[in-house]
Each structure stands twice: as structure tokens, then as C-alpha cells.
Scaffold this motif. Structure first.
Motif, short mmCIF file in Angstrom:
data_model
loop_
_atom_site.label_atom_id
_atom_site.label_comp_id
_atom_site.label_asym_id
_atom_site.label_seq_id
_atom_site.Cartn_x
_atom_site.Cartn_y
_atom_site.Cartn_z
N GLY A 162 31.10 43.54 87.57
CA GLY A 162 32.06 43.20 88.20
C GLY A 162 33.42 43.72 87.87
O GLY A 162 34.37 43.35 88.35
N GLY A 163 33.38 44.88 87.00
CA GLY A 163 34.58 45.42 86.66
C GLY A 163 35.52 44.97 85.41
O GLY A 163 36.67 45.36 85.11
N CYS A 164 34.71 44.27 84.41
CA CYS A 164 35.29 43.95 83.17
C CYS A 164 34.89 44.76 81.97
O CYS A 164 33.37 44.72 81.87
CB CYS A 164 35.14 42.29 82.87
SG CYS A 164 35.88 41.48 81.52
N GLU A 165 35.66 45.04 81.07
CA GLU A 165 35.30 45.70 79.80
C GLU A 165 34.62 44.76 78.91
O GLU A 165 35.10 43.81 78.59
CB GLU A 165 36.58 46.55 79.37
CG GLU A 165 36.20 47.27 78.35
CD GLU A 165 37.42 48.14 77.67
OE1 GLU A 165 37.27 48.48 76.67
OE2 GLU A 165 38.41 47.80 78.04
N VAL A 166 33.64 45.33 78.32
CA VAL A 166 32.75 44.52 77.35
C VAL A 166 32.86 45.43 76.00
O VAL A 166 31.61 46.16 75.76
CB VAL A 166 31.57 44.07 77.69
CG1 VAL A 166 31.07 43.32 76.65
CG2 VAL A 166 31.50 43.34 79.12
N PRO A 167 33.93 45.75 75.29
CA PRO A 167 33.87 46.46 74.11
C PRO A 167 33.05 46.09 72.90
O PRO A 167 32.68 47.02 72.11
CB PRO A 167 35.01 46.68 73.81
CG PRO A 167 35.66 45.49 74.11
CD PRO A 167 35.20 44.99 75.30
N PHE A 168 32.49 44.87 73.03
CA PHE A 168 31.87 44.36 71.77
C PHE A 168 31.08 43.17 72.15
O PHE A 168 31.33 42.65 73.17
CB PHE A 168 32.90 44.04 70.56
CG PHE A 168 33.66 42.94 71.02
CD1 PHE A 168 33.27 41.52 70.86
CD2 PHE A 168 35.09 43.20 71.44
CE1 PHE A 168 34.19 40.45 71.18
CE2 PHE A 168 36.03 42.15 71.80
CZ PHE A 168 35.57 40.82 71.65
N ARG A 169 30.15 42.65 71.32
CA ARG A 169 29.33 41.58 71.62
C ARG A 169 29.55 40.60 70.70
O ARG A 169 29.67 40.84 69.47
CB ARG A 169 27.63 42.13 71.43
CG ARG A 169 26.87 40.67 71.95
CD ARG A 169 25.41 41.20 72.19
NE ARG A 169 24.68 40.15 72.77
CZ ARG A 169 23.28 40.36 72.97
NH1 ARG A 169 23.07 41.33 73.12
NH2 ARG A 169 22.57 39.21 73.48
N ARG A 170 29.87 39.57 71.13
CA ARG A 170 30.31 38.28 69.97
C ARG A 170 29.39 37.96 69.06
O ARG A 170 28.19 37.79 69.55
CB ARG A 170 30.74 37.09 70.87
CG ARG A 170 31.43 36.00 70.10
CD ARG A 170 31.50 34.74 70.75
NE ARG A 170 32.12 34.94 71.90
CZ ARG A 170 32.41 33.64 72.83
NH1 ARG A 170 31.92 32.50 72.40
NH2 ARG A 170 32.68 33.73 74.13
N ASP A 171 29.76 37.72 67.95
CA ASP A 171 28.69 37.09 66.95
C ASP A 171 28.23 35.73 67.18
O ASP A 171 28.72 35.03 67.71
CB ASP A 171 29.29 37.25 65.42
CG ASP A 171 29.78 38.63 65.07
OD1 ASP A 171 29.12 39.73 65.43
OD2 ASP A 171 30.60 38.74 64.06
N ASP A 214 39.10 36.64 66.77
CA ASP A 214 38.12 37.74 66.54
C ASP A 214 38.27 38.68 67.28
O ASP A 214 38.24 40.18 66.79
CB ASP A 214 36.73 37.02 66.78
CG ASP A 214 35.61 37.95 66.69
OD1 ASP A 214 35.28 38.59 65.50
OD2 ASP A 214 34.98 38.22 67.71
N ALA A 215 38.63 38.38 68.61
CA ALA A 215 38.82 39.63 69.56
C ALA A 215 40.14 40.26 69.34
O ALA A 215 40.16 41.54 69.21
CB ALA A 215 39.03 38.96 71.05
N LEU A 216 41.10 39.63 68.60
CA LEU A 216 42.47 40.38 68.30
C LEU A 216 41.95 41.28 67.22
O LEU A 216 42.88 42.32 66.89
CB LEU A 216 43.49 39.36 68.04
CG LEU A 216 44.03 38.56 69.29
CD1 LEU A 216 44.99 37.41 68.83
CD2 LEU A 216 44.56 39.44 70.21
N GLN A 217 41.35 40.77 66.21
CA GLN A 217 40.99 41.62 64.97
C GLN A 217 40.12 42.90 65.79
O GLN A 217 40.39 44.02 64.69
CB GLN A 217 40.09 40.98 64.05
CG GLN A 217 40.89 39.93 63.31
CD GLN A 217 40.02 38.81 62.59
OE1 GLN A 217 38.99 38.83 62.35
NE2 GLN A 217 40.79 38.10 61.78
N ARG A 218 39.52 42.73 66.44
CA ARG A 218 38.51 43.84 66.98
C ARG A 218 39.28 44.71 67.72
O ARG A 218 39.29 46.18 67.88
CB ARG A 218 37.45 43.48 67.72
CG ARG A 218 36.42 42.86 67.07
CD ARG A 218 35.13 41.98 67.88
NE ARG A 218 34.39 41.25 67.41
CZ ARG A 218 33.11 41.62 67.06
NH1 ARG A 218 32.70 42.96 67.17
NH2 ARG A 218 32.21 41.01 66.51
N LEU A 219 40.37 44.44 68.73
CA LEU A 219 41.28 45.01 69.52
C LEU A 219 42.58 45.06 68.96
O LEU A 219 43.40 44.33 69.72
CB LEU A 219 40.89 44.68 70.89
CG LEU A 219 39.48 44.52 71.30
CD1 LEU A 219 39.45 43.78 72.65
CD2 LEU A 219 39.10 45.93 71.41
#
Length: 241
Positions: free
Chosen positions: A66-75, A91-96
Motif C-alpha cells: 500500500g505504499g508504507c515503508e517497513v524498515p524493521f519488524r517490531r519485537d 522503540d521506533a525513534l531509537q531505530r530511526l
């Protein structure tokens, strides 16, 4: 980007919904539920990057298509019933790292539109507040809600000025969170670990765009609302300072 500040939009969607199994990718009017939020965020004037935080492979695949980026998979630990939304955001802010503003968008608010998103960010920038959340008018006014004491007697949750009953037209405005939009300045949010504070401003949304999907009845209500709306975009939102 808004007022020179970069904006990270984060859609949070975990698997294992109990109220409505698979609700985040449930087809609604020809689109998966999560796609309504993806489309609204992608059309924003201010969002620099749109990402999904999820533990669920099916949700991830739908979001990617659908056009959304998924740069990681949540633990998995952050996808449990005990995990809080703020933990997922941090968690997302730490990854990005590197963004000035974070925008939390939950797919269970499909009728929130692009004008609502941009309006909330406009209010955040114009007010110089650390955070902005979307609200709707309260269905039951706090002055008309009660608790029962140990003896079963009625006790108001909030007392009107002078302790006198008020007519509906005399009631001051009362607002409830509608769960559609949470925006905050990243440095402040890392410290406070909450979108809510005495400095948080409220962005008012109408009841017809404030539906939060949690039960099968909510799904039926959503379908009914969509049949009545002339378009999915809705009217321009109202801003309250």
C-alpha cells in the motif's frame, strides 16, 4: 517538514487483535483498514517519512503493497497486551533517529483524513506546544457523570461552579481523546514519555471522523457512516488553540 522541522509518521499495528481478529487488514469499502491511514498520511504536506511498526507478517505485506515503508519488524515483547503505545513509539525513534517531530497514527481511526493530519501539525507549530492530540466533543459531559460511594450514593466526578445543576446549553465545552492523531516534538517526548501534559494542545475533530474501531459493532458503524458520507475526505477540520 513543517516550520523547518522534519516529521516522522508512525503507523502502529500489531497482530492478534481480540475484539476484531485481523481488523488492521480487514477490507473496508475496497481497501484494507490500514490503507485508509496510509493514504491519508502519504497525502500530507508535512510528513517526510511514513513507516509501519508491526510484528505481523500479513500486516507488513499489506502495508508494503500500500505504499508504507517497513524498515524493521517490531519485537514480540512490544506486541504483547502489556506493551504500551509509548514504548512502541520510543522503540521506533531509537531505530530511526534524526527526526524533530513524531506523528503517531493508529489504523483504527480510518476516517481521520489528510486535512486532519496537517491541521494538527499546523496547530503544533503555531502554538509552539510540545505536543498536540486530536479530540472530539464528549458525548456525556463530566458534570453529568457520577460515581457511587461505598453506601451507593451518587457523587459527581466534577462539580459545576456553585454546585448547581446546569442546562445543556449552559455547559462549558468538554472534550475526549479520539485516538486519531498524536504528535509531539521528539526530544520532549523522549523525556516525558507521554503525549499528554499541561502544555499539550487539542485539535478538534467532528464525531463523524472520530470513530475508533475496537469491536464488530464499530465495523458495522463504520460501514454505515461511509454510506452516508458524500466523500471520504470530509469537511475541513476545526482547530482549537
Amino acid at each position: 517538514m513543517i516550520a523547518g522541522k522534519s516529521v516522522l509518521a508512525l503507523i502502529t499495528a500489531r497482530g492478534g487483535s481480540k475484539g476484531v481478529p485481523g481488523k488492521n487488514i480487514l477490507p473496508i469499502a475496497g481497501r484494507p483498514l490500514i490503507q485508509w491511514t496510509i493514504d491519508a498520511a502519504r497525502a500530507s504536506r508535512y510528513v517526510d517519512r511514513l513507516v509501519l511498526s508491526s510484528d505481523d507478517r500479513a500486516i507488513i505485506e499489506v502495508a508494503l503493497s500500500g505504499g508504507c515503508e517497513v524498515p524493521f519488524r517490531r519485537d514480540s515483547a512490544l506486541a504483547s497486551d502489556e506493551a504500551s503505545s509509548i514504548d512502541v513509539v520510543i522503540d521506533a525513534l531509537q531505530r530511526l533517529p534524526g527526526y524533530d517531530i513524531v506523528l503517531l497514527l493508529q489504523p483504527t481511526s480510518p476516517l481521520r483524513n489528510t486535512a486532519d493530519i496537517d491541521g494538527a501539525l499546523d496547530l503544533l507549530a503555531a502554538s509552539a506546544a510540545p505536543a498536540c492530540v486530536s479530540v472530539r466533543a464528549a458525548e456525556e459531559h463530566p458534570y453529568w457523570t457520577f460515581r457511587l460511594d461505598d453506601a451507593g450514593r451518587l457523587r459527581r466526578y466534577a462539580e459545576p461552579a456553585g454546585g448547581l445543576p446546569l442546562r445543556r446549553q449552559d455547559l462549558p465545552a468538554a472534550w475526549c481523546l479520539n485516538g486519531a492523531i498524536y504528535a509531539a516534538r521528539v526530544d520532549w517526548l523522549r523525556h516525558e514519555r507521554s503525549f499528554l501534559s499541561a502544555q499539550t494542545v487539542g485539535f478538534a475533530m467532528p464525531a463523524e471522523r472520530s470513530l475508533d474501531i475496537d469491536t464488530p459493532d464499530d465495523i458495522e458503524r463504520l460501514k454505515s457512516l461511509l454510506e452516508k458520507l458524500p466523500s471520504t475526505s470530509g469537511p475541513e477540520p476545526k482547530v482549537t488553540p
